[in-house]
Design a protein around this motif. Structure first.
Motif, short mmCIF file in Angstrom:
data_model
loop_
_atom_site.label_atom_id
_atom_site.label_comp_id
_atom_site.label_asym_id
_atom_site.label_seq_id
_atom_site.Cartn_x
_atom_site.Cartn_y
_atom_site.Cartn_z
N GLY A 213 8.99 12.90 16.35
CA GLY A 213 9.78 14.04 16.79
C GLY A 213 11.13 14.06 16.10
N PHE A 214 11.55 15.25 15.60
CA PHE A 214 12.80 15.37 14.85
C PHE A 214 13.44 16.72 15.15
N LEU A 215 14.79 16.74 15.13
CA LEU A 215 15.51 17.99 15.34
C LEU A 215 16.87 17.92 14.67
N VAL A 216 17.25 19.01 14.02
CA VAL A 216 18.63 19.26 13.60
C VAL A 216 19.00 20.65 14.11
N GLY A 217 20.30 20.91 14.20
CA GLY A 217 20.73 22.21 14.67
C GLY A 217 20.78 22.30 16.18
N ASP A 218 21.40 23.36 16.68
CA ASP A 218 21.57 23.52 18.12
C ASP A 218 20.81 24.73 18.66
N TYR A 219 19.82 25.20 17.91
CA TYR A 219 19.12 26.44 18.25
C TYR A 219 18.01 26.24 19.28
N CYS A 220 17.61 25.01 19.58
CA CYS A 220 16.58 24.80 20.58
C CYS A 220 16.79 23.44 21.24
N ARG A 221 15.98 23.15 22.24
CA ARG A 221 16.07 21.90 22.98
C ARG A 221 14.70 21.23 23.02
#
Length: 390
Positions: A213-221
């Motif tokens: 699992g990976f995430l950048v940015g603040d557009y989703c949770r």
């Protein structure tokens, strides 16, 4: 309900809005790369293809046998579409070797997780390999922080979020780039996203967990397989431009940050008494744990259910979240095991970690072999201990 406006259908405008947010996450301009992408019979193509094409990855092939969205997952081994499973890449790798592709990306059916495979060297017809979730976490964390530092968009408030059972290489990379690493979190991306809201999304840089699992940015949770494919493509293109393969790049990171070797094993406890045996096994770790694993002595036990740290006969409070999770620390720092029962399946998961300090080894191949033997020892001793539970 539709007439009253209580139900709103998400149509093309939602795709456009997501693509707009995804495009903001691009970190470099290198695009000279041939990519094969597999949606593993899921919905990922709708976002991944449009995103990679839009940013300039024009040499992109969608792997045909996995292209049809189907809940039966007909063309993957065991009908299990999981990018954590190296077996799903086997046929794609054979195709890549014939077509000259340089990177394989795959997302799970709902496209929130990403897996990858690449050639061991720059010879695309030679040996290929897959990356586990910890290796991807480390490589993407280093890439994001290094690029953000070059773009001068990091600050002392910037932070990375991960979990208790994800590689500690992420923390080492954060320390080098002087950003905060918030890793005292339970398994699951909901906890990572909870930290985002507590700390403030404006300073969030990267979130990751070992289960791809990976995430950048603040557009989703939530974790996002599409943006992970973007980052992995950009990293692979950058590494290729420097004359290295992704595996050679990973070895360079090991030399720089220390060798981190991890492995996950599960012990199934099926049948009507499976839940009882799982509980008995966790209780055994609490009351009469093994004194050694893989030839290393156990020096500390961290019990997140009882919120205690035990060293010998001395018990002290543990500052951390509460969960049925136990860590067995050995007398060699960075070499430890975590035990956690699954909440949905009749099995106990064991997360195993090994570590060698940077500068303590001359050749990556030698330390890798040593740590693989240590992981084998951990696994053998854990299985033996579990077999004593009737």
């Amino acid at each position: 309900a539709v007439r009253e406006g209580k139900i709103v259908f998400c149509k093309e405008e939602a795709d456009e809005a997501l693509l707009h947010q995804h495009l903001k996450q691009s970190l470099n301009a290198e695009r000279n790369l041939k990519i094969i992408y597999s949606p593993l019979h899921g919905v990922g193509e709708f976002n991944v293809k449009s995103l990679l094409n839009k940013v300039g990855f024009e040499n992109l092939e969608i792997y045909g046998p996995h292209r049809e969205p189907s809940g039966d997952f007909p063309n993957v081994p065991g009908h299990v579409s999981n990018p954590e499973n190296a077996a799903v890449f086997e046929d794609i790798i054979q195709h890549a070797q014939m077509t000259g592709a340089e990177l394989i990306l795959a997302s799970d059916p709902d496209c929130d997780r990403m897996g990858a495979a690449a050639p061991q060297t720059l010879d695309t017809q030679g040996q290929w390999g897959t990356f586990n979730g910890n290796q991807l976490s480390a490589m993407l964390c280093e890439f994001v922080l290094r690029r953000r530092m070059a773009l001068k968009t990091l600050s002392p408030k910037s932070y990375v979020v991960t979990t208790l059972v994800t590689t500690k290489m992420v923390r080492a990379i954060c320390n080098r780039h002087q950003v905060r690493c918030l890793d005292n979190n339970l398994v699951g991306f909901k906890w990572i996203c909870d930290v985002m809201d507590q700390e403030g999304p404006a300073d969030f840089v990267f979130g990751t967990e070992e289960s791809h699992g990976f995430l950048v940015g603040d557009y989703c949770r939530d974790k996002d397989g599409a943006v992970a494919c973007l980052l992995m493509g950009e990293l692979a293109a950058e590494v290729k431009a420097s004359g290295k393969s992704l595996f050679q790049h990973l070895d360079n990171l090991y030399a720089d940050y220390g060798y981190h070797g991890e492995r996950l094993i599960t012990i199934q406890m099926e049948g009507s008494d499976g839940m009882r045996r799982m509980q008995d096994l966790m209780n055994a770790f609490r009351t009469a744990p093994p004194t050694s694993l893989g030839g290393l002595s156990i020096s500390e036990i961290r019990d997140y259910q009882q919120s205690t740290v035990r060293r010998g006969d001395v018990s002290t409070p543990l500052d951390g979240p509460i969960d049925n999770l136990i860590f067995l620390e050995t007398d060699q720092p960075g070499n430890y095991v975590a035990a956690r029962p699954s909440g949905t399946e009749p099995k106990v998961k064991f997360y195993m970690f090994t570590f060698a300090e940077p500068g303590s080894f001359e050749r990556i191949a030698d330390v890798r072999q040593t740590m693989e033997r240590r992981l084998d020892g951990f696994a053998s001793d854990l299985k033996q201990f579990a077999s004593t539970i009737a």
